[in-house]
Write an enzyme that holds these catalytic residues in place. Structure first.
Site, short mmCIF file in Angstrom:
data_model
loop_
_atom_site.label_atom_id
_atom_site.label_comp_id
_atom_site.label_asym_id
_atom_site.label_seq_id
_atom_site.Cartn_x
_atom_site.Cartn_y
_atom_site.Cartn_z
N LYS A 11 0.81 -1.22 0.00
CA LYS A 11 0.00 0.00 0.00
C LYS A 11 0.85 1.28 0.00
O LYS A 11 2.06 1.24 0.26
CB LYS A 11 -0.93 -0.02 1.21
CG LYS A 11 -1.95 -1.15 1.15
CD LYS A 11 -2.86 -1.11 2.38
CE LYS A 11 -3.89 -2.21 2.36
NZ LYS A 11 -4.78 -2.13 3.54
N PHE A 59 -16.10 3.22 6.15
CA PHE A 59 -14.70 3.55 5.86
C PHE A 59 -14.38 3.55 4.37
O PHE A 59 -13.23 3.84 3.98
CB PHE A 59 -13.75 2.58 6.59
CG PHE A 59 -13.93 1.14 6.20
CD1 PHE A 59 -13.35 0.63 5.05
CD2 PHE A 59 -14.67 0.28 7.00
CE1 PHE A 59 -13.51 -0.70 4.69
CE2 PHE A 59 -14.83 -1.06 6.66
CZ PHE A 59 -14.25 -1.55 5.50
N ARG A 87 -1.17 -14.57 4.74
CA ARG A 87 -1.94 -13.90 5.80
C ARG A 87 -1.17 -13.97 7.12
O ARG A 87 -1.18 -13.02 7.90
CB ARG A 87 -3.34 -14.48 5.90
CG ARG A 87 -4.13 -14.17 4.61
CD ARG A 87 -5.60 -14.35 4.72
NE ARG A 87 -6.22 -13.39 5.60
CZ ARG A 87 -6.46 -12.11 5.30
NH1 ARG A 87 -6.09 -11.61 4.13
NH2 ARG A 87 -7.05 -11.32 6.17
N THR A 93 -4.79 -7.39 10.97
CA THR A 93 -5.15 -6.13 10.32
C THR A 93 -4.73 -4.94 11.16
O THR A 93 -4.20 -3.95 10.65
CB THR A 93 -6.67 -6.09 10.05
OG1 THR A 93 -7.01 -7.20 9.22
CG2 THR A 93 -7.07 -4.81 9.34
N ARG A 104 2.93 -6.22 9.14
CA ARG A 104 2.18 -5.13 9.77
C ARG A 104 2.77 -4.71 11.11
O ARG A 104 2.76 -3.53 11.43
CB ARG A 104 0.71 -5.53 9.89
CG ARG A 104 0.04 -5.55 8.52
CD ARG A 104 -1.39 -6.01 8.60
NE ARG A 104 -2.07 -5.86 7.31
CZ ARG A 104 -3.07 -6.62 6.92
NH1 ARG A 104 -3.52 -7.59 7.70
NH2 ARG A 104 -3.64 -6.41 5.75
N ASN A 114 -1.95 0.12 6.96
CA ASN A 114 -1.36 -1.12 7.48
C ASN A 114 -0.47 -1.85 6.46
O ASN A 114 -0.24 -3.05 6.58
CB ASN A 114 -2.44 -2.04 8.05
CG ASN A 114 -3.43 -2.54 7.03
OD1 ASN A 114 -3.29 -2.29 5.83
ND2 ASN A 114 -4.44 -3.24 7.49
N HIS A 117 -2.14 -5.59 1.65
CA HIS A 117 -3.42 -6.29 1.49
C HIS A 117 -3.09 -7.67 0.95
O HIS A 117 -2.17 -7.83 0.15
CB HIS A 117 -4.32 -5.56 0.48
CG HIS A 117 -5.42 -6.41 -0.07
ND1 HIS A 117 -6.64 -6.50 0.54
CD2 HIS A 117 -5.46 -7.25 -1.15
CE1 HIS A 117 -7.40 -7.35 -0.16
NE2 HIS A 117 -6.71 -7.81 -1.19
#
Length: 140
Positions: A11, A59, A87, A93, A104, A114, A117
Site C-alpha cells: 500500500k 470507511f 496472511r 489487520t 504489519r 497497514n 493487502h
C-alpha cells in the site's frame, strides 16, 4: 497442501517509505515466490472497483482516498498454502495486535495505513489477480 496463488498489494504508506524490498524479503523468506509484480498508481475508479465489496461500509471513501494517495505495488504470490501463509506473514489487520516479525507489526503505521493487502480466500484471489494481471504477465 497444494500450490496456490494469492494476490498482494503493498500500500501507499509502505511504498512512500521505500519498503517494497523489505516486504518482498519477508514474502520470500516465508517460502512464497513473487511470480508477478508491478508498481502502479490506482485511479479512483480502479480503487472503487477493487474495494467494491466495502462500498456500503463507513470507511469506504477513506479507504479509496488512501489507496489513490500514492503508488502501490500489486503482486501475485505462489507457494504451498499461499493464501494462509501470506496472511500469517502479513499479521493482524490492526498492527497493534500483529505478531512480532510480521509485515504489519514491523512496518504498518496504523490500522488504516497497514502496509499490505492480501487475498483472504481462494475465491477472492481468483477475482483479485485478474483485476490487475493478464495471464501473460504472470511468470510461474
Amino acid at each position: 497442501m497444494a500450490i496456490q496463488r494469492t494476490f498482494s498489494i503493498i500500500k501507499p504508506d509502505a511504498t512512500a517509505r521505500n519498503l517494497t524490498g523489505a516486504i518482498n524479503a519477508k514474502i520470500e523468506a516465508a517460502g512464497l515466490r513473487i511470480i508477478a509484480q508491478k508498481r502502479i498508481r490506482l485511479s479512483r475508479e480502479q480503487a472503487e472497483g477493487f474495494y467494491g465489496v466495502h462500498k456500503e461500509r463507513p470507511f469506504f471513501n477513506d479507504l479509496v482516498t488512501f489507496m489513490i494517495s500514492g503508488p502501490v505495488v500489486v503482486q501475485v504470490l505462489e507457494g504451498e498454502d499461499a493464501i494462509a501463509k501470506y496472511r500469517t506473514v502479513m499479521g493482524a489487520t490492526n498492527p497493534e495486535q500483529a505478531d512480532a516479525g510480521t509485515i504489519r507489526k514491523d512496518f504498518a503505521e496504523s490500522i488504516e495505513a497497514n502496509s499490505v493487502h492480501g487475498s483472504d480466500a481462494p475465491e477472492t484471489a481468483a477475482e483479485e489477480i485478474p483485476f490487475f494481471f493478464s495471464d501473460d504477465e504472470i511468470v510461474g
